[in-house]
Design a protein around this motif. Structure first.
Motif: not given
Length: 121
Positions: A69-74, A77-80
């Motif tokens: 799991i990852s996220r981009d706070n700028f 977005t969230l990814a799996l």
């Protein structure tokens, strides 16, 4: 508050697939983000979560070592990233925003619409 999940599809066992979730900014930054899934006839279950700091992650045993799991706070977005997919991973996957440190479904009040992942054997 809106969460929009995408990226599901039909794949074969052993394949990889990446799910994405676009979120509204205020909620995204203020919450833990998570992925849940619900297989036909089953209850919705936790898959993975990530805190405000990208290195704070939590995985269900079924996802450990295969999913990331990852996220981009700028970009909000969230990814799996899902690798080595198995037929038992077949489910509707939901992104959700919830309180820090919780992985239980009732604590999550913001949900995406779900995206279907089907893994054939």
């Amino acid at each position: 508050v809106q969460l929009q999940a995408s990226g599901g599809g039909l794949v074969q066992a052993g394949d990889s697939l990446t799910l994405s979730c676009a979120a509204s900014g205020r909620t995204f930054v203020a919450n833990t983000m998570a992925w849940f899934r619900q297989a036909p006839g089953e209850e919705r279950e936790f898959v993975a979560a990530i805190g405000l700091s990208p290195d704070r992650t939590n995985y269900a045993d079924s996802a450990k070592g295969r999913f990331a799991i990852s996220r981009d706070n700028f970009q909000n977005t969230l990814a799996l990233q899902m690798n080595s997919l198995k037929p038992e991973d077949t489910a509707v996957y939901y992104c959700a925003a919830g309180p820090r440190g919780r992985i239980e479904v009732p604590f999550y009040h913001y949900w995406g619409q779900g995206t279907l992942v089907t893994v054939s054997s």
